[in-house]
Enzyme design. Structure first.
Site, short mmCIF file in Angstrom:
data_model
loop_
_atom_site.label_atom_id
_atom_site.label_comp_id
_atom_site.label_asym_id
_atom_site.label_seq_id
_atom_site.Cartn_x
_atom_site.Cartn_y
_atom_site.Cartn_z
N GLU A 173 0.79 -1.30 0.02
CA GLU A 173 0.14 -0.03 -0.07
C GLU A 173 0.94 1.17 0.09
OE1 GLU A 173 -0.62 -2.07 2.70
OE2 GLU A 173 -2.19 -3.19 2.04
N TYR B 15 7.70 1.91 -7.33
CA TYR B 15 7.05 1.02 -7.21
C TYR B 15 6.55 0.60 -8.66
CZ TYR B 15 6.94 1.18 -2.32
OH TYR B 15 7.25 1.54 -0.90
#
Length: 154
Positions: free
Chosen positions: A111, A123
């Site tokens: 998350e 990411y």
């Protein structure tokens, strides 16, 4: 030290002062020592990344990963300010992904705050894709902030 010489090793009790200090420097809502101890007690993987030997054996980063069945989830990650912008976060994340894959994970989750542009870029560059949103997941200065749920197929 070059990044190829960095070692990923389990976090030890004597690392917690360093890790908690970095956590406080890096995050507006940092994990506490109790959070790290709870993760240890729960059997999560707590890692330190950096040089083990040489002129500067200090850690450069740390991470907490939870693994269950064929999934891994990044719970926390941090790179010391002085090491940022040098590929340390990318190298640490790559090593965590490799470790998860080596231990049978077929997917890796995390998350991230939508407002954290640097983390999102990291990411995405590692191949993670947004697969969901958790409303009001994170504490924020003005209430709560959503979390983007991201997944990487391994």
């Amino acid at each position: 030290m070059t990044l190829s010489q960095a070692v990923l090793r389990p976090m030890r009790g004597e690392d917690l002062d360093w890790v908690c200090a970095r956590e406080t420097e890096l995050h507006a809502f940092p994990w506490t020592r109790g959070n790290f101890n709870d993760s240890l007690a729960a059997g999560h993987e707590l890692w330190v990344w950096g040089a083990e030997h040489g002129p500067d054996p200090a850690p450069l980063g740390y991470a907490v990963v939870r693994r269950a069945a064929d999934e891994a989830e990044l719970l926390d990650i941090g790179v010391a300010h002085h090491a940022q912008g040098r590929g340390v976060g990318r190298a640490l994340l790559a090593r965590l992904i490799d470790h998860a894959r080596e231990h049978g994970a077929t997917q890796f989750f995390l998350e991230v705050r939508p407002s954290n542009a640097a983390a999102l870029a990291l990411y995405r560059s590692a191949g993670f894709e947004a697969v969901g949103r958790r409303r009001g997941y994170y504490p924020a200065a003005q209430g709560r902030e959503d979390a983007l749920v991201m997944r990487l197929a391994l």
